[in-house]
Design an enzyme around this catalytic site. Structure first.
Site, PDB file in Angstrom:
ATOM      1  N   SER A 146     -20.482 -21.469 108.183  1.00  0.00           N
ATOM      2  CA  SER A 146     -20.185 -22.258 109.387  1.00  0.00           C
ATOM      3  C   SER A 146     -21.431 -22.234 110.242  1.00  0.00           C
ATOM      4  CB  SER A 146     -19.030 -21.586 110.136  1.00  0.00           C
ATOM      5  OG  SER A 146     -18.919 -22.095 111.460  1.00  0.00           O
ATOM      6  N   TYR A 159     -14.709 -14.078 113.478  1.00  0.00           N
ATOM      7  CA  TYR A 159     -15.144 -15.239 112.686  1.00  0.00           C
ATOM      8  C   TYR A 159     -16.676 -15.279 112.594  1.00  0.00           C
ATOM      9  CZ  TYR A 159     -15.005 -20.210 111.213  1.00  0.00           C
ATOM     10  OH  TYR A 159     -15.136 -21.399 110.540  1.00  0.00           O
TER      11      TYR A 159
END
Ligand code: NAD
Length: 264
Positions: A146, A159
């Site tokens: 990401s 995350y």
């Protein structure tokens, strides 16, 4: 079918019952790869998805319901891949979850789940896929990291930690396979409008008392200079390129497709 670039290859895409994983599975199937789907969802809908993909692209499509937070279930899925397809040639580590809270309020069980699903699962699939890839001297491992593997956002500690870790795993595995026909790379999307991001849109709409459409634009305006979502199809096209012969010297990169997010 023989003229498709990935005919005869088998791709395992984790978390491919939805969103980006499904988009990448479709794109790989369109290039002729057999596909092993994985992820949660309604059994009937997943069976339908399997037969639709197989009919549309003329490839074999199978499914395994391994929970990617459980090493034993990942091992069972990799054994299943060997029994049904002879093994995995293209491994796309995509399964992931998100939770947003400040570090001091972050639920411990959410932290553990995010690290297990977004990071540790890729270690297990990678270690179990590599022996066959080495025997064939060909393989492609694509880790869905990401922009949050490259930069941080407040509220996303687990995350961001998992995605930074996944890029570390990508680089290390790329070095360990650098003299082989196996390449290992990460893709780093910005915002893609999947169920994972829709939840953040819904939370933003509720928090600010705005409409769903306004919340989408607000989320994009905060981070993504293009003010447009990246699509699963665009990410699928990048995955197909990474699987191609032309990409054989692309090793250990973390490529963002992010509407300019990380350029800021
Ligand atoms: P999504 O929620 O649409 O899909 C997630 C998939 O993972 C689903 O198939 C789900 O069933 C599966 N999954 C979740 N927990 C699982 C578990 N324990 N075991 C097996 N499967 C499990 O999400 P998405 O947006 O498509 O995200 C896919 C990947 O892309 C994730 O790794 C995510 O972090 C990453 N990503 C997403 C965005 C975005 O904006 N959507 C941006 C950057 C990176």
């Amino acid at each position: 079918m023989a003229n498709k670039t990935l005919s005869g290859k088998t791709a395992l895409v984790t978390g491919s019952t939805s969103g980006i994983g499904l988009g990448i599975a479709r794109t790989l199937a369109a290039e002729g790869a057999n596909v092993l789907l994985n992820g949660f969802g309604d059994a009937g809908e997943i069976a339908q998805l399997q037969s639709d993909l197989a009919a549309e692209f003329g490839v074999q499509v199978s499914y395994h319901n391994a929970d990617m937070s459980k090493a034993s279930q990942i091992e069972a899925m990799m054994s299943y891949a060997t029994e049904h397809f002879g093994g995995v040639d293209i491994l796309v580590n995509n399964a992931g979850i998100q939770h947003v809270a400040s570090v001091e309020d972050f639920p411990v069980e959410k932290w553990d789940a995010i690290i297990a699903i977004n990071l540790t699962s890729a270690f297990h699939t990678t270690r179990l896929a590599l022996p066959r890839m080495r025997a064939n001297n060909w393989g492609r491992i694509i880790n869905l990291a990401s922009v949050h593997g490259l930069v941080a956002s407040a509220g996303k500690s687990a995350y961001v930690a998992a995605k930074h870790g996944l890029i570390g795993l990508t680089k290390t595995t790329a070095l360990e396979t650098a003299t082989t026909g196996i390449t290992v790379n990460a893709i780093c999307p910005g915002f893609v409008l999947t169920p994972l991001v829709q939840k953040q849109v819904d939370d933003r709409a509720a928090k600010d008392g705005i409409s769903n459409a306004e919340a989408k634009q607000a989320l994009l305006a905060d981070k993504q200079p293009s003010h447009e979502f990246v699509t699963p199809e665009e990410l699928g096209a990048m995955a197909v390129f990474l699987c191609s012969d032309a990409a054989r010297q692309v090793r250990g990169v973390a490529w963002n497709m992010d509407g300019g997010w990380v350029a800021q």
